[in-house]
Design a protein around this motif. Structure first.
Motif, short mmCIF file in Angstrom:
data_model
loop_
_atom_site.label_atom_id
_atom_site.label_comp_id
_atom_site.label_asym_id
_atom_site.label_seq_id
_atom_site.Cartn_x
_atom_site.Cartn_y
_atom_site.Cartn_z
N ALA A 184 3.61 1.41 -6.33
CA ALA A 184 3.33 0.41 -5.32
C ALA A 184 3.07 1.37 -4.07
CB ALA A 184 4.59 -0.50 -5.10
N GLN A 185 4.01 2.52 -3.85
CA GLN A 185 3.72 3.23 -2.82
C GLN A 185 2.28 4.16 -2.77
OE1 GLN A 185 7.26 5.61 -3.35
NE2 GLN A 185 8.55 4.46 -1.47
N LEU A 186 2.15 4.62 -3.95
CA LEU A 186 0.80 5.22 -4.31
C LEU A 186 -0.42 4.37 -3.87
CD1 LEU A 186 1.46 7.15 -7.47
CD2 LEU A 186 1.28 8.06 -5.15
N LEU A 187 -0.23 2.99 -4.34
CA LEU A 187 -1.39 2.14 -4.19
C LEU A 187 -1.19 1.85 -2.40
CD1 LEU A 187 -3.27 -0.07 -5.14
CD2 LEU A 187 -1.36 -1.69 -5.63
N TYR A 188 -0.20 1.45 -1.89
CA TYR A 188 -0.36 1.24 -0.43
C TYR A 188 -0.82 2.48 0.28
CZ TYR A 188 0.73 -0.89 3.96
OH TYR A 188 0.53 -1.57 5.28
N THR A 232 3.13 -6.72 1.61
CA THR A 232 3.93 -6.04 0.65
C THR A 232 5.00 -5.39 0.94
OG1 THR A 232 2.76 -4.16 1.72
CG2 THR A 232 1.49 -5.18 -0.13
N GLY A 233 5.39 -5.48 2.44
CA GLY A 233 6.75 -4.94 2.65
C GLY A 233 6.39 -3.65 3.31
N PHE A 234 5.65 -2.86 2.71
CA PHE A 234 5.49 -1.40 3.05
C PHE A 234 5.28 -1.23 4.79
CE2 PHE A 234 4.88 -1.14 -1.13
CZ PHE A 234 5.72 -0.07 -1.68
N GLY A 235 5.28 -2.21 5.56
CA GLY A 235 5.07 -2.20 6.93
C GLY A 235 6.16 -1.38 7.43
N TYR A 236 7.59 -1.81 6.59
CA TYR A 236 8.67 -1.18 7.24
C TYR A 236 8.67 0.36 7.17
CZ TYR A 236 10.60 -5.82 7.33
OH TYR A 236 11.06 -7.00 7.62
N LEU A 237 7.62 1.06 6.12
CA LEU A 237 7.75 2.45 6.01
C LEU A 237 6.88 3.07 7.24
CD1 LEU A 237 7.21 2.63 2.20
CD2 LEU A 237 9.38 2.92 3.43
N PRO A 353 -3.34 -16.14 -3.19
CA PRO A 353 -2.68 -17.29 -2.73
C PRO A 353 -1.65 -18.06 -3.99
CG PRO A 353 -4.58 -17.00 -1.76
CD PRO A 353 -4.65 -16.20 -2.69
N LEU A 354 -2.79 -18.25 -5.30
CA LEU A 354 -2.34 -19.00 -6.49
C LEU A 354 -0.89 -18.13 -6.95
CD1 LEU A 354 -5.51 -19.49 -8.48
CD2 LEU A 354 -4.43 -21.05 -7.11
N VAL A 355 -0.89 -16.89 -6.87
CA VAL A 355 0.53 -16.33 -7.16
C VAL A 355 1.42 -16.75 -6.06
CG1 VAL A 355 1.57 -14.30 -7.57
CG2 VAL A 355 -0.81 -14.32 -8.58
N LEU A 356 1.03 -16.51 -4.78
CA LEU A 356 2.41 -16.50 -3.78
C LEU A 356 2.80 -18.17 -3.75
CD1 LEU A 356 0.80 -14.57 -1.00
CD2 LEU A 356 2.59 -13.93 -2.48
N LEU A 357 1.75 -19.16 -4.30
CA LEU A 357 2.15 -20.40 -3.93
C LEU A 357 2.58 -20.74 -5.67
CD1 LEU A 357 -0.95 -21.91 -2.06
CD2 LEU A 357 1.35 -21.56 -1.16
N ASN A 358 2.78 -19.90 -6.45
CA ASN A 358 3.53 -20.08 -7.80
C ASN A 358 2.46 -21.12 -8.67
OD1 ASN A 358 5.63 -19.78 -9.51
ND2 ASN A 358 6.41 -21.63 -8.96
N ASN A 368 -0.33 -7.66 -6.50
CA ASN A 368 -1.24 -6.90 -5.51
C ASN A 368 -2.71 -7.30 -5.58
OD1 ASN A 368 1.06 -5.19 -4.27
ND2 ASN A 368 1.55 -4.96 -6.65
N ALA A 369 -3.05 -8.30 -6.24
CA ALA A 369 -4.43 -8.75 -6.46
C ALA A 369 -5.47 -8.56 -5.01
CB ALA A 369 -4.80 -9.95 -7.09
#
Length: 849
Positions: A184-188, A232-237, A353-358, A368-369
């Motif tokens: 995930a870190q490499l991707l971001y 992704t939450g990686f903004g905290y980095l 959105p389909l993943v996030l909205l389940n 990460n699509a």
């Protein structure tokens, strides 16, 4: 664009796509293996859930309601877009004989609540587990725990979020979690690298070409980065925790600007702003509407914000796709890379959105699509921008090398080619200028589109004639052999050494081909081509010399029987003389060295002076008298005619005022106006200013229109003439019966007076045909209620005959020759109570107007 550059560009895209697909496939296999390994017989998990719709339950209540939990598979927990709290019961069993270090991970960095409680299977005692407060736990909320051999443990997990509702909770082995985190870190990191690279690249492009589409694209990159940093939450980095928390709270607000920049980019990238139409206006108003919605969303709760945005987003995408395919329909082939960039974006925008909205099963790839999609889209958009810039540069070069409306090669092509021949020391060649016969006069009767179509047809036919003639040089990169110069002729370059046929034969073939294709409005005109030839180095070596000398030769050829000529030095001397006269005429105009002469016009019934025609005269300081037939065409060709006419109007009105106020003469003045004057955009306002300044009543002014056929169907000219008529100015047709002026042509003009040309008036009794024409013309004009002026009365017999025909006014040497203003005043003072005493005696000498 050459074949190699096209191949290279497509090869680069193919390599990037293959690498991208390879990475996705490997990541899919990697994480599918991780998930299968985690949920195999070694470590097993059981899920059950309880939905707290009103957020009323506390942990103590949950211990009393464990029987209310509903068992479910990992992907079947019904997360919803709401403020509800989801309580999970997660039981983890170690089926192996080894101890395992495990991680309980919730893959949602926008959680409002993530509380974990553990208890033994035999007890209802719950103990809270304290999660770490480090950055990693903010990006990837998780806890670490160890499960001994053949043991199980259970957790109660309290989950609540106002962000994406899907909260995948999973148990991973420690190593597997680290692998997931690393990928995930490499991707971001790759995403951030691409964004930074594209941002710098587009900043450089913006400062280079000053096209704001690159700034819009940078805005899109910034918004995409902020959205990805939250999802992704990686903004905290990257950012501080407080700043990232602020970004999270404004995530949907930023989402609006992501689609706004996308829509704006589409409008500018596809150049809708260059020809603003309905689609451009809809797109612009759509952007403003989205901006308004973005600020409105700040006033409503997060759930309502989300529903509003995700209801508008598909509409934006559909409209943007409409804009793209509408442009592709208009042959915007260079936009193909931009079309390709939408394929991953649409796929990612649909999956995320389909993943996030389940609505779609969770996996690392689907999670990460959108990130994958944006990375692919940004890369392809960079290619699209590069292609757009390349095409823009190519269009700019084409604008320099080709005429915009016709697409015909410009004069610059032949100039560059001649310069190249000079550099290569090749001088045995000729420049041929090919000019359609009478094209200036033909152009008076056709509009620009028909004129362009005529030259395009001639270019096509002449090109086919020259296609296999190796003696004629190709002048452009496209191997075109003709250039369109001066908006009325073609030019070619002939290799004299290779030319095996006589020049006469070549010119005859050109003239035959031109005659066969001289078609205007589906009428094949019996006209040919005028050809002028200039040879190198005999007639010059520089490109401008040879082209200009060939044009001069064509002008001379127009008067020959064979309709072609080779340049002669005398032509250049004549051109130099005319150019000198042009300079002298401008100086004379500025220094008031010209004069206005008056030739009286006589009422044939009363023999009183009723008006005078104002005629321009030029007494050159060195050359002596210059006839108007010489300097008037020069003024027209060199763009001085409008200034000259304004000067004549001003002087004539000033003299008319003097006649009225100082000498008591109240007759009219007649001033010649050409077609080029009437076509001028500012002629009417200039006339108004001059008339008002002179204080001469408009009903004392006659404008004699020459070249009337040239504006008989011109709406601007007709409107101007009607305005002059409404002002009180009398409009007279000065050239009726000569040249191209006929009643069918001028019947559209709102005129009150018709002037019969001297050709039909002089010695009218000596030629029966001339008499019939003059008589018929006068009767026809009188039948239309027009006043008729006969120009060229040179005898008493002429006067008597024209009076018998019904002519109203006479003008000619029988009464007086054109006179300087002071002489005209003296002539008027000698009249017998305003009546002419006797005609002038002596030999008749024609006057040039």
């Amino acid at each position: 664009m050459n074949f190699l550059s096209v191949t290279t560009r497509y090869l680069a895209i193919a390599v990037i796509m293959v690498v991208f697909a390879f990475v996705l496939i490997n990541l899919h296999h990697k994480f599918t293996g991780i998930e299968q390994h985690t949920n195999n017989k070694i470590i097993s998990t059981e899920y059950s859930y309880l939905i707290d719709q009103k957020n009323e339950l506390a942990i103590d209540d949950i211990t009393q309601r464990l029987t209310d939990f509903t068992a479910a598979e990992f992907h079947s927990i019904p997360y919803q877009l709401s403020t509800q709290t989801v309580w999970l019961k997660l039981t983890v069993t170690n089926n192996s004989i080894d101890h395992h270090s495990l991680v309980l991970h919730a893959d949602n960095s926008l959680l409002n609540t993530f509380n974990i409680y553990s208890f033994a299977q035999q007890s209802d005692q719950l103990q809270p587990i304290v999660t770490k407060e480090d950055i990693l736990s903010q990006v990837y909320p998780h806890i670490n725990f160890t499960l001994t051999a053949k043991k199980k443990t259970s957790f109660i997990i309290e989950l609540q979020t106002e962000g994406p509702p899907n909260i995948p909770v999973m148990v991973l082995q420690q190593g597997e979690f680290q692998h997931r985190l690393l990928y995930a870190q490499l991707l971001y990191g790759a995403f951030i690298g691409i964004v930074l690279l594209m941002t710098m690249y587009n900043l450089i492009l913006f400062f280079a070409v000053k096209d704001k589409v690159y700034l819009i694209y940078i805005g899109y990159l910034v918004c995409a980065t902020l959205v990805m940093s939250s999802l992704t939450g990686f903004g905290y980095l990257i950012f501080s925790s407080s700043l990232q928390a602020t970004i999270n709270s404004y995530l949907l607000f930023i989402d609006y600007y992501l689609v706004i920049f996308l829509l704006s980019f589409t409008l500018l990238f596809l150049r809708y702003q260059q020809q603003p139409g309905q689609a451009y206006l809809v797109g612009k108003y759509f952007c403003w509407a989205l901006i308004a919605c973005s600020f409105y969303s700040l006033t409503i709760d997060t759930i309502a914000q989300t529903k509003l945005f995700f209801s508008l987003q598909p509409i934006v995408y559909v409209f943007t796709l409409y804009l793209i395919f509408r442009r592709l329909r208009d042959d915007f082939a260079w936009a193909k890379f931009y079309v390709l960039s939408w394929i991953p974006l649409l796929i990612g925008a649909a999956i995320q959105p389909l993943v996030l909205l389940n609505y779609l099963d969770y996996s690392f790839i689907t999670r990460n699509a959108f990130l994958f999609a944006v990375m692919a889209e940004i890369t392809l958009m960079a290619f699209a921008l590069a292609e757009r810039m390349r095409r823009h540069e190519q269009d700019r070069i084409n604008d320099i090398a080709y005429h915009v409306n016709s697409g015909l090669p410009r004069k610059s092509n032949i100039e560059s080619f001649i310069n190249q021949l000079n550099r290569e020391k090749q001088q045995d060649f000729s420049v041929l200028v090919i000019k359609p016969e009478h094209i200036e006069k033909v152009a008076l009767y056709i509009d620009d589109a028909m004129n362009t179509e005529l030259f395009k047809r001639l270019n096509q036919k002449l090109s086919s004639l020259f296609e296999f003639n190796d003696a004629i040089y190709p002048l452009t990169d496209k191997k075109e052999k003709l250039c369109f110069i001066n908006n009325n002729c073609f030019a070619i370059v002939l290799n004299n050494q290779r030319n095996k046929q006589s020049v006469e034969t070549l010119i005859q073939s050109i003239q035959i081909k031109t005659t066969d294709n001289f078609v205007v409005n589906n009428i094949n005109l019996p006209l040919t081509a005028i050809v002028g030839i200039a040879k190198s180095p005999e007639h010059g070596t520089q490109s401008h010399q040879l082209i200009n000398h060939a044009i001069l030769a064509a002008n001379c050829g127009e008067n020959s029987t064979v309709k072609w000529a080779t340049y002669k030095e005398e032509s250049s001397n004549e051109a130099s003389y005319l150019l000198k006269l042009t300079r002298d005429l401008k100086v004379a105009l500025e220094n008031n060295e010209l004069e206005v002469y008056h030739q009286p016009q006589i009422d044939l019934r009363t023999l009183r002076v009723c008006s005078s025609e104002c005629l321009l005269r030029w007494q050159h300081k060195q050359e002596g008298f210059i006839p108007p037939a010489v300097f008037i065409p020069i003024a027209e060709d060199m763009g001085l005619i409008n200034e000259l006419t304004q000067w004549v109007i001003k002087q004539s009105l000033t003299q008319q005022r003097t006649l009225t106020e100082e000498h008591g003469y109240n007759h009219m003045i007649s001033i010649n106006i050409s077609g080029k004057d009437v076509a001028s955009a500012h002629f009417f306002t200039q006339c108004i200013d001059l008339i008002e300044a002179s204080e001469v009543p408009a009903d004392k002014i006659i404008f004699e229109l020459t070249e009337s056929a040239s504006f008989a169907y011109n709406e601007h000219a007709l409107s101007l003439i009607e305005k002059l008529t409404e002002l009180g100015v009398t409009i007279s047709i000065d050239d009726f019966g000569t040249g191209y002026s006929t009643m069918s042509q001028i019947s559209h003009l709102p005129f009150q007076e018709l002037k019969v040309d001297r050709e039909f008036v002089e010695n009218v009794n000596d030629d029966k045909k001339r008499m019939v024409i003059a008589k018929t013309t006068v009767k026809m004009a009188k039948g239309l209620g027009l006043e008729v002026v006969a120009e060229g009365i040179n005898s008493q017999a002429d006067e008597d005959t024209l009076r018998d025909f019904g002519c109203d006014i006479g003008q000619g040497y029988f009464y007086a020759k054109p006179m300087a203003f002071d002489d005209y005043i003296g002539w008027l003072n000698d009249l017998d109570n305003g009546r002419i005493k006797q005609p002038l005696q002596g030999e008749f000498i024609p006057a040039n107007k």
